[in-house]
Motif scaffolding. Structure first.
Motif, PDB file in Angstrom:
ATOM      1  N   GLY A 270       0.757  -1.179   0.148  1.00 42.70           N
ATOM      2  CA  GLY A 270       0.013  -0.035  -0.013  1.00 42.70           C
ATOM      3  C   GLY A 270       0.813   1.226   0.070  1.00 42.70           C
ATOM      4  N   LEU A 271       1.713   1.185   0.740  1.00 40.77           N
ATOM      5  CA  LEU A 271       2.881   2.544   0.722  1.00 40.77           C
ATOM      6  C   LEU A 271       3.221   2.710  -0.483  1.00 40.77           C
ATOM      7  N   LEU A 272       4.095   1.607  -0.989  1.00 41.50           N
ATOM      8  CA  LEU A 272       4.691   1.742  -2.317  1.00 41.50           C
ATOM      9  C   LEU A 272       3.578   2.306  -3.492  1.00 41.50           C
ATOM     10  N   ALA A 273       2.341   1.694  -3.576  1.00 42.10           N
ATOM     11  CA  ALA A 273       1.324   2.195  -4.245  1.00 42.10           C
ATOM     12  C   ALA A 273       1.038   3.698  -4.339  1.00 42.10           C
ATOM     13  N   GLY A 274       0.804   4.130  -2.753  1.00 33.99           N
ATOM     14  CA  GLY A 274       0.566   5.478  -2.581  1.00 33.99           C
ATOM     15  C   GLY A 274       1.771   6.422  -3.044  1.00 33.99           C
ATOM     16  N   VAL A 275       2.807   5.891  -2.796  1.00 35.29           N
ATOM     17  CA  VAL A 275       4.089   6.792  -3.124  1.00 35.29           C
ATOM     18  C   VAL A 275       4.075   6.839  -4.753  1.00 35.29           C
ATOM     19  N   SER A 276       3.849   5.685  -5.495  1.00 39.77           N
ATOM     20  CA  SER A 276       3.611   6.010  -6.830  1.00 39.77           C
ATOM     21  C   SER A 276       2.721   6.836  -7.305  1.00 39.77           C
ATOM     22  N   ALA A 277       1.464   6.923  -6.780  1.00 37.06           N
ATOM     23  CA  ALA A 277       0.337   7.670  -7.180  1.00 37.06           C
ATOM     24  C   ALA A 277       0.985   9.120  -6.862  1.00 37.06           C
ATOM     25  N   HIS A 278       1.525   9.305  -5.484  1.00 31.64           N
ATOM     26  CA  HIS A 278       1.870  10.621  -5.283  1.00 31.64           C
ATOM     27  C   HIS A 278       2.762  11.259  -6.277  1.00 31.64           C
ATOM     28  N   ILE A 279       3.964  10.435  -6.462  1.00 31.24           N
ATOM     29  CA  ILE A 279       5.241  11.074  -7.495  1.00 31.24           C
ATOM     30  C   ILE A 279       4.766  10.863  -8.950  1.00 31.24           C
ATOM     31  N   ASP A 280       4.219   9.702  -9.498  1.00 33.98           N
ATOM     32  CA  ASP A 280       4.041   9.553 -10.944  1.00 33.98           C
ATOM     33  C   ASP A 280       2.816  10.318 -11.368  1.00 33.98           C
ATOM     34  N   ASP A 281       1.820  10.567 -10.726  1.00 34.84           N
ATOM     35  CA  ASP A 281       0.518  11.220 -11.046  1.00 34.84           C
ATOM     36  C   ASP A 281       0.567  12.542 -10.667  1.00 34.84           C
ATOM     37  N   ARG A 304      15.453  22.949 -10.568  1.00 32.44           N
ATOM     38  CA  ARG A 304      15.716  21.736 -10.311  1.00 32.44           C
ATOM     39  C   ARG A 304      16.773  21.273  -9.216  1.00 32.44           C
ATOM     40  N   PRO A 305      17.709  22.131  -9.021  1.00 33.18           N
ATOM     41  CA  PRO A 305      18.737  22.098  -7.902  1.00 33.18           C
ATOM     42  C   PRO A 305      17.747  21.933  -6.457  1.00 33.18           C
ATOM     43  N   ASP A 306      17.073  22.774  -6.306  1.00 36.80           N
ATOM     44  CA  ASP A 306      16.147  22.637  -5.104  1.00 36.80           C
ATOM     45  C   ASP A 306      15.327  21.358  -4.989  1.00 36.80           C
ATOM     46  N   TYR A 307      14.642  21.171  -6.026  1.00 37.37           N
ATOM     47  CA  TYR A 307      14.193  19.949  -6.351  1.00 37.37           C
ATOM     48  C   TYR A 307      14.937  18.675  -5.865  1.00 37.37           C
ATOM     49  N   LEU A 308      15.990  18.611  -6.266  1.00 36.19           N
ATOM     50  CA  LEU A 308      16.862  17.500  -6.136  1.00 36.19           C
ATOM     51  C   LEU A 308      17.332  17.316  -4.700  1.00 36.19           C
ATOM     52  N   ARG A 309      17.348  18.663  -4.061  1.00 39.56           N
ATOM     53  CA  ARG A 309      17.891  18.766  -2.676  1.00 39.56           C
ATOM     54  C   ARG A 309      16.800  18.098  -1.705  1.00 39.56           C
ATOM     55  N   LEU A 310      15.423  17.992  -1.959  1.00 38.02           N
ATOM     56  CA  LEU A 310      14.446  17.635  -1.219  1.00 38.02           C
ATOM     57  C   LEU A 310      14.481  16.102  -0.954  1.00 38.02           C
ATOM     58  N   ALA A 311      15.265  15.407  -1.731  1.00 40.87           N
ATOM     59  CA  ALA A 311      15.283  14.010  -1.807  1.00 40.87           C
ATOM     60  C   ALA A 311      15.552  13.368  -0.514  1.00 40.87           C
ATOM     61  N   PRO A 312      16.173  13.941   0.556  1.00 40.03           N
ATOM     62  CA  PRO A 312      16.361  13.365   1.831  1.00 40.03           C
ATOM     63  C   PRO A 312      15.058  13.431   2.668  1.00 40.03           C
ATOM     64  N   HIS A 355      11.873   3.017  -7.087  1.00 40.98           N
ATOM     65  CA  HIS A 355      12.949   3.777  -6.707  1.00 40.98           C
ATOM     66  C   HIS A 355      12.425   5.262  -6.742  1.00 40.98           C
ATOM     67  N   VAL A 356      12.554   5.791  -5.642  1.00 38.69           N
ATOM     68  CA  VAL A 356      12.047   7.058  -5.559  1.00 38.69           C
ATOM     69  C   VAL A 356      12.758   8.090  -6.041  1.00 38.69           C
ATOM     70  N   GLY A 357      14.233   8.081  -6.093  1.00 38.42           N
ATOM     71  CA  GLY A 357      15.079   8.956  -6.762  1.00 38.42           C
ATOM     72  C   GLY A 357      14.697   8.967  -8.274  1.00 38.42           C
ATOM     73  N   ARG A 358      14.592   8.039  -8.836  1.00 35.21           N
ATOM     74  CA  ARG A 358      14.655   7.758 -10.339  1.00 35.21           C
ATOM     75  C   ARG A 358      13.185   8.258 -10.894  1.00 35.21           C
ATOM     76  N   GLN A 359      12.165   7.938 -10.077  1.00 30.77           N
ATOM     77  CA  GLN A 359      10.810   8.435 -10.316  1.00 30.77           C
ATOM     78  C   GLN A 359      10.614   9.696 -10.128  1.00 30.77           C
ATOM     79  N   ARG A 360      11.233  10.375  -9.112  1.00 34.46           N
ATOM     80  CA  ARG A 360      11.193  11.732  -8.757  1.00 34.46           C
ATOM     81  C   ARG A 360      11.980  12.661 -10.292  1.00 34.46           C
TER      82      ARG A 360
END
Length: 374
Positions: A270-281, A304-312, A355-360
């Protein structure tokens, strides 16, 4: 512990010529021992502008460093950061400064890095030696290089937000967090298994509100409530028996499943599906909408630099959730996960389905295409 190295070289060319040799991957491959590939241009379709992405393959192909250009002050200062260097590289930031001299210019190149396992100094020596060898070749090339007229990359960040503007933007962002907290609390009170994704989303927003050091904090504050609206609207449709997006329909349905023999499995699915909806959609749409509404005259890649800094923030949010899960709902690897660095854990989790990083990165590219920055 982090480590660093610096190289200082006097180049027999102008700062503008040195800038071109140092920042354009096509020129860098003339002198660098490590092949460099441009992954995407930055502002103004330039490889040396803020937001540009490039990939450096270390000698013998042992590792790849994916870099983003974070700051440019043409032709004197260029800053880049490795946003993905594998699970063991925790930090890698480079800064190149050029100073005009009576005969040419002086280059000062400083790199600070940190790797897991206490090997930062060893890696700094290895990379520092390779950079030094590359600069020997650069010196020879620079001496024979002709000046090429070039206005340089456009300056980013047209105007920094005022304290009052940031305070005003923070109000709806905090309101969104309160709403997310209320949703998670309601699910918890009802013993609703959707609580786990609702709670991790609450923690993501909490971490976002605490991020420091962004060049465009106004952009992040504007993004939070737009992102939240997609989430809450889809949840409302699902609870009303209406039709949410296909991704959210799948996510909430998986969140509600139970497995008495293995209660941890539906939690993770459920968590992975929610993260997918959250990030992909939701994420590409939220990025595009904020850009159209607030920054239509700016290039999305500037952010984009700020966006990538949000990964943590995603690692921090998952850490909080793992700590709260009942023992019966914790995956078997939880004790291991708490003992390794978040980047190592995220890389392992990515092999389990998302993979959160790649999908972001994909989400940002989709938003950039939607607002036609190219």
């Amino acid at each position: 512990m982090s480590a660093s190295f610096s190289h200082i070289r006097d180049l027999d060319c102008s700062p503008a010529t040195a800038w071109r040799l140092l920042t354009d991957p096509a020129q860098m491959n003339r002198w660098s021992t490590a092949p460099i590939r441009l992954s995407d241009n930055g502002i103004g379709e330039r490889p040396d502008a803020v937001g540009a992405l490039r990939t450096v393959t270390l000698p013998r192909g042992r590792a790849r460093l994916r870099e983003v250009v974070e700051l440019t002050e043409y032709p004197y200062r260029f800053v880049y950061r490795v946003y993905d260097g594998g699970p063991l590289l925790l930090e890698h930031r480079g800064e190149q400064r050029l100073e005009a001299r009576p005969r040419g210019c002086r280059l000062t190149w400083t790199v600070r890095l940190q790797v897991a396992g206490g090997l930062s100094r060893v890696l700094a020596r290895v990379i520092g030696r390779q950079v030094g060898e590359s600069l020997n070749a650069l010196e020879r090339i620079a001496a024979a290089e002709a000046d090429v007229p070039d206005p340089g990359p456009a300056a980013d960040r047209p105007g920094a937000p005022t304290a009052d503007e940031l305070a005003a933007l923070r109000v709806p962002a905090v309101q969104a967090l309160r709403g997310q907290t209320a949703i998670a609390d309601r699910f918890a009170a009802d013993d609703d298994p959707k609580v786990w994704f609702a709670r991790v989303y609450q923690y993501v927003t909490t971490e976002m509100l605490n991020v420091q050091g962004l060049r465009n904090p106004d952009w992040l504050l504007a993004l939070i409530p737009v992102f939240d609206r997609f989430y809450t609207e889809n949840l409302q449709r699902y609870e009303d028996g209406d039709t949410p997006s296909a991704a959210w329909q799948r996510a909430w349905s998986l969140c509600e499943r139970e497995d008495r023999a293995h209660p941890e499995r539906p939690v993770i699915r459920g968590l992975l599906a929610g993260v997918s909806a959250h990030i992909d959609d939701d994420l590409p749409r939220a990025l595009a909408q904020v850009h159209r509404d607030r920054y239509p005259d700016r290039d999305l890649r500037e952010f984009r630099p700020d966006y990538l800094r949000l990964a943590p923030v995603f690692s921090a949010a998952s850490d909080r959730l793992l700590a709260e899960l009942p023992r019966s709902h914790k995956p078997w690897w939880t004790p291991i996960a708490t003992r390794v660095h978040p980047q190592v854990r995220d890389d392992l989790l990515g092999r389990q389905g998302f993979h959160v990083g790649r999908q972001r990165l994909t989400a940002f590219a989709s938003a950039a295409a939607a607002v036609s920055v190219r």
